[in-house]
Design a protein around this motif. Structure first.
Motif, PDB file in Angstrom:
ATOM      1  N   GLY A 104       2.098  -0.131   4.126  1.00  0.00           N
ATOM      2  CA  GLY A 104       2.156  -1.402   4.678  1.00  0.00           C
ATOM      3  C   GLY A 104       2.031  -2.382   3.436  1.00  0.00           C
ATOM      4  O   GLY A 104       1.919  -1.960   2.700  1.00  0.00           O
ATOM      5  N   ARG A 105       2.103  -3.650   4.018  1.00  0.00           N
ATOM      6  CA  ARG A 105       1.949  -4.744   3.123  1.00  0.00           C
ATOM      7  C   ARG A 105       0.803  -5.775   3.243  1.00  0.00           C
ATOM      8  O   ARG A 105       0.531  -5.804   4.687  1.00  0.00           O
ATOM      9  CB  ARG A 105       3.225  -5.760   2.852  1.00  0.00           C
ATOM     10  CG  ARG A 105       4.460  -5.022   2.328  1.00  0.00           C
ATOM     11  CD  ARG A 105       5.684  -5.967   2.474  1.00  0.00           C
ATOM     12  NE  ARG A 105       6.597  -5.375   1.679  1.00  0.00           N
ATOM     13  CZ  ARG A 105       7.624  -4.416   2.122  1.00  0.00           C
ATOM     14  NH1 ARG A 105       7.623  -4.711   3.678  1.00  0.00           N
ATOM     15  NH2 ARG A 105       8.782  -4.008   1.537  1.00  0.00           N
ATOM     16  N   SER A 154      -3.483   0.309  -2.885  1.00  0.00           N
ATOM     17  CA  SER A 154      -2.705  -0.908  -3.423  1.00  0.00           C
ATOM     18  C   SER A 154      -2.068  -0.805  -4.527  1.00  0.00           C
ATOM     19  O   SER A 154      -2.455  -0.256  -5.557  1.00  0.00           O
ATOM     20  CB  SER A 154      -3.697  -2.093  -3.389  1.00  0.00           C
ATOM     21  OG  SER A 154      -3.267  -3.251  -4.144  1.00  0.00           O
ATOM     22  N   HIS A 155      -0.764  -0.986  -4.717  1.00  0.00           N
ATOM     23  CA  HIS A 155       0.035  -1.184  -5.764  1.00  0.00           C
ATOM     24  C   HIS A 155      -0.531  -1.743  -6.969  1.00  0.00           C
ATOM     25  O   HIS A 155      -0.319  -1.356  -8.089  1.00  0.00           O
ATOM     26  CB  HIS A 155       1.579  -1.556  -5.644  1.00  0.00           C
ATOM     27  CG  HIS A 155       2.570  -1.374  -6.552  1.00  0.00           C
ATOM     28  ND1 HIS A 155       2.797  -2.014  -7.724  1.00  0.00           N
ATOM     29  CD2 HIS A 155       3.374  -0.257  -6.735  1.00  0.00           C
ATOM     30  CE1 HIS A 155       3.495  -1.386  -8.707  1.00  0.00           C
ATOM     31  NE2 HIS A 155       3.971  -0.192  -7.862  1.00  0.00           N
ATOM     32  N   LEU A 206       3.736   5.476   8.155  1.00  0.00           N
ATOM     33  CA  LEU A 206       4.533   5.123   7.219  1.00  0.00           C
ATOM     34  C   LEU A 206       5.731   4.620   7.875  1.00  0.00           C
ATOM     35  O   LEU A 206       6.199   4.835   8.898  1.00  0.00           O
ATOM     36  CB  LEU A 206       5.081   6.515   6.279  1.00  0.00           C
ATOM     37  CG  LEU A 206       3.706   6.920   5.541  1.00  0.00           C
ATOM     38  CD1 LEU A 206       4.182   8.265   4.808  1.00  0.00           C
ATOM     39  CD2 LEU A 206       3.175   6.166   4.616  1.00  0.00           C
ATOM     40  N   ARG A 207       6.251   3.503   6.975  1.00  0.00           N
ATOM     41  CA  ARG A 207       7.623   2.877   7.384  1.00  0.00           C
ATOM     42  C   ARG A 207       8.366   2.751   6.072  1.00  0.00           C
ATOM     43  O   ARG A 207       7.902   2.636   4.934  1.00  0.00           O
ATOM     44  CB  ARG A 207       7.395   1.489   7.963  1.00  0.00           C
ATOM     45  CG  ARG A 207       6.449   0.605   7.196  1.00  0.00           C
ATOM     46  CD  ARG A 207       6.125  -0.612   8.308  1.00  0.00           C
ATOM     47  NE  ARG A 207       5.338  -1.598   7.852  1.00  0.00           N
ATOM     48  CZ  ARG A 207       5.411  -2.546   7.078  1.00  0.00           C
ATOM     49  NH1 ARG A 207       6.656  -2.998   6.697  1.00  0.00           N
ATOM     50  NH2 ARG A 207       4.560  -3.629   6.503  1.00  0.00           N
ATOM     51  N   PHE A 262       0.857  -1.204   0.140  1.00  0.00           N
ATOM     52  CA  PHE A 262       0.201   0.119   0.129  1.00  0.00           C
ATOM     53  C   PHE A 262       0.922   1.311  -0.022  1.00  0.00           C
ATOM     54  O   PHE A 262       1.789   1.423   0.749  1.00  0.00           O
ATOM     55  CB  PHE A 262      -0.728  -0.097   1.189  1.00  0.00           C
ATOM     56  CG  PHE A 262      -2.067  -0.969   1.047  1.00  0.00           C
ATOM     57  CD1 PHE A 262      -3.307  -0.330   0.465  1.00  0.00           C
ATOM     58  CD2 PHE A 262      -2.092  -2.422   1.076  1.00  0.00           C
ATOM     59  CE1 PHE A 262      -4.665  -1.205   0.165  1.00  0.00           C
ATOM     60  CE2 PHE A 262      -3.271  -3.088   1.005  1.00  0.00           C
ATOM     61  CZ  PHE A 262      -4.413  -2.409   0.445  1.00  0.00           C
ATOM     62  N   ILE A 263       0.619   2.274  -1.119  1.00  0.00           N
ATOM     63  CA  ILE A 263       1.570   3.166  -1.234  1.00  0.00           C
ATOM     64  C   ILE A 263       0.921   4.288  -1.369  1.00  0.00           C
ATOM     65  O   ILE A 263      -0.279   4.608  -1.544  1.00  0.00           O
ATOM     66  CB  ILE A 263       2.443   2.946  -2.724  1.00  0.00           C
ATOM     67  CG1 ILE A 263       1.551   2.877  -3.804  1.00  0.00           C
ATOM     68  CG2 ILE A 263       3.119   1.853  -2.527  1.00  0.00           C
ATOM     69  CD1 ILE A 263       1.841   2.982  -5.150  1.00  0.00           C
ATOM     70  N   VAL A 264       1.557   5.542  -1.133  1.00  0.00           N
ATOM     71  CA  VAL A 264       0.915   6.907  -1.041  1.00  0.00           C
ATOM     72  C   VAL A 264       0.865   7.415  -2.521  1.00  0.00           C
ATOM     73  O   VAL A 264       2.006   7.556  -3.188  1.00  0.00           O
ATOM     74  CB  VAL A 264       1.679   7.900  -0.054  1.00  0.00           C
ATOM     75  CG1 VAL A 264       1.445   9.039   0.030  1.00  0.00           C
ATOM     76  CG2 VAL A 264       2.067   7.156   1.141  1.00  0.00           C
ATOM     77  N   CYS A 265      -0.294   7.945  -3.045  1.00  0.00           N
ATOM     78  CA  CYS A 265      -0.451   8.538  -4.322  1.00  0.00           C
ATOM     79  C   CYS A 265      -1.270   9.652  -4.388  1.00  0.00           C
ATOM     80  O   CYS A 265      -2.058  10.062  -3.649  1.00  0.00           O
ATOM     81  CB  CYS A 265      -1.088   7.514  -4.980  1.00  0.00           C
ATOM     82  SG  CYS A 265      -0.418   5.559  -5.247  1.00  0.00           S
TER      83      CYS A 265
END
Length: 304
Positions: free
Chosen positions: A270-271, A247-248, A207-208, A163-166
């Motif tokens: 996260g994943r 989600s990527h 975030l990590r 899961f990425i920031v867009c």
């Protein structure tokens, strides 16, 4: 009317939401449908349906009984299908539960191909933001769960995703491009509303680092929109409303086309893993196994 028929009538009344609609679906008179349910309630010694002039609803006893009735009737259908149908002529209905995004972007796009391959097997898809709570009620449940998820379900992992920031280029043209996580404090947050705690009090974005090094950071952000619908957040992000965590797997085509831009590529929310879960029962109907195998072929990056 025998008890099995009464159970079938009760299930149809619950599904249709009225005695009249159930009567039409079953080609019975409304009086016969009403009588069948009343006899069933009398036999059980419990009221299954709450009747008012404006609404028909299940009682607590009715909800519990309906779950068991579905399972019993499904087992009967499965037994009959196993006796009368060969593996080449699967038939019946597969009851599927999925998150809104998986229903729209994973299941719906392959239904035509499924129908061509298995023309006698119908699908019933129920959309549920938190499907892990209802796995036992459906033949197959497609859900996305975070790392560390632990539940008493039988599940097949299909694909892993980050899961990425867009954000959309139009939004970044107005707000600029963040260089470090703390920069996000001045950006509008399109926030997924988690079930636990309602999500209204936690306004920060955790975030990590994607490589697992360092400590996580939590950025306080103004929430422009919060929803249990990832679809709503996704569409809002595409149209330049703000920053979203997505989600990527879902947004990969948008990143490639430039419709969305990944922010802070060294950081992730996260994943998660996409699972296909089934009820904890010993025998899986052939049509359900065929559907599960069919859908397992379509997720990129699937896990062997």
């Amino acid at each position: 009317m025998d008890r099995l028929s009464s159970m079938q009538v009760f299930q149809r009344v619950a599904d249709e939401g009225s005695f009249a609609a159930a009567a039409r679906a079953l080609d019975m008179s409304p009086a016969a449908v009403t009588r069948a349910v009343a006899e069933l309630e009398q036999h059980l010694g419990a009221r299954l349906l709450q009747r008012t002039t404006r609404k028909l609803s299940l009682t607590d006893a009715g909800e519990a009984y309906l779950r068991r009735v579905r399972s019993i009737l499904q087992e009967i259908d499965d037994t009959e299908a196993a006796v009368s149908a060969s593996a080449q002529s699967l038939q019946g209905t597969v009851r599927v539960q999925a998150t809104p995004l998986l229903a729209s972007y994973f299941l719906a796009v392959h239904i035509a191909q499924w129908h061509q391959q298995y023309p006698k097997v119908a699908l019933e898809i129920v959309v549920e933001p938190f499907p892990h709570l209802h796995v036992e009620e459906y033949d197959v449940t497609f859900m996305t769960v975070e790392e560390g998820f632990d539940a008493n379900v039988v599940a097949r992992p299909l694909a892993a995703t980050e899961f990425i920031v867009c954000a959309a280029p139009a939004y970044l043209a107005r707000a600029g491009t963040p260089q470090q996580p703390p920069d996000l404090a001045r950006y509008d947050y399109l926030k997924f509303l988690r079930q636990q705690g309602g999500g209204t009090s936690r306004r920060y974005l955790p975030l990590r680092r994607a490589d697992g090094t360092g400590e996580p950071v939590h950025v306080e952000m103004p929430v422009l929109l919060q929803s249990v619908s990832f679809e709503a957040l996704y569409r809002a992000a595409l149209h330049g409303a703000g920053v979203a965590v997505l989600s990527h797997l879902l947004v990969a085509p948008d990143l490639q086309s430039g419709a969305l831009v990944r922010l802070l590529p060294e950081w992730i929310f996260g994943r998660s893993t996409i699972y296909a879960a089934v009820p904890t029962r010993k025998l899986m109907p052939a049509r359900v196994r065929a559907f599960l195998d069919f859908m397992s072929n379509f997720l990129p990056g699937r896990i062997a």
